[in-house]
Design a protein around this motif. Structure first.
Motif, PDB file in Angstrom:
ATOM      1  N   PHE A  68      -8.071 -14.604 -51.361  1.00  0.00           N
ATOM      2  CA  PHE A  68      -9.003 -14.790 -50.253  1.00  0.00           C
ATOM      3  C   PHE A  68      -8.321 -15.592 -49.145  1.00  0.00           C
ATOM      4  N   MET A  83     -11.440 -11.057 -48.217  1.00  0.00           N
ATOM      5  CA  MET A  83     -11.374 -11.025 -49.669  1.00  0.00           C
ATOM      6  C   MET A  83     -10.618  -9.776 -50.118  1.00  0.00           C
ATOM      7  N   ASP A  90     -16.068 -11.917 -59.024  1.00  0.00           N
ATOM      8  CA  ASP A  90     -16.350 -12.365 -57.661  1.00  0.00           C
ATOM      9  C   ASP A  90     -17.760 -11.989 -57.229  1.00  0.00           C
TER      10      ASP A  90
END
Length: 125
Positions: A68, A83, A90
């Motif tokens: 990220f 991302m 996640d």
């Protein structure tokens, strides 16, 4: 009063990418640290990444480091989270917030009263 609007979430396959945005209105946040946080179902809200007011300093949770990237555009009063290499773990609702500096924000974000609606990120395996 500041309002924060998160956007950019969605459904993506593992290994994919998303770019989240956090737009602030009501007050300029150019002199504040900002950060991304997330909350998965049944879990507490956790820190993801934070950025200093100038953008010169960034910090990441170990779980997202290297995947990220947090950034900000003070002229647009907006913060971003790129991302990459997304994983099923996640999956969460992602929120943004701000505070006077990075250390203060990390110290007290659990007790912050105001949060936006967040944006849902779902990563399928």
């Amino acid at each position: 009063q500041v309002q924060l609007v998160e956007s950019g979430g969605g459904l993506v396959q593992a290994g994919g990418s998303l770019r989240l945005s956090c737009a602030a209105s009501g007050h300029t946040l150019s002199s504040y640290a900002m950060g991304w946080f997330r909350q998965a179902p049944g879990k507490e809200r956790e820190f993801v990444a934070v950025i200093s007011w100038s953008g010169g300093s960034t910090y990441y949770a170990d779980s997202v480091k290297g995947r990220f990237t947090i950034s900000r555009d003070n002229a647009k009063n907006t913060m971003y989270l790129q991302m990459n290499s997304l994983k099923p773990e996640d999956t969460a609702v992602y929120y943004c917030n701000f505070d006077r500096d990075v250390a203060t924000m990390l110290d007290r974000y659990h007790g912050m009263d105001y949060w936006g609606k967040g944006t849902l990120v779902t990563v399928s395996s």
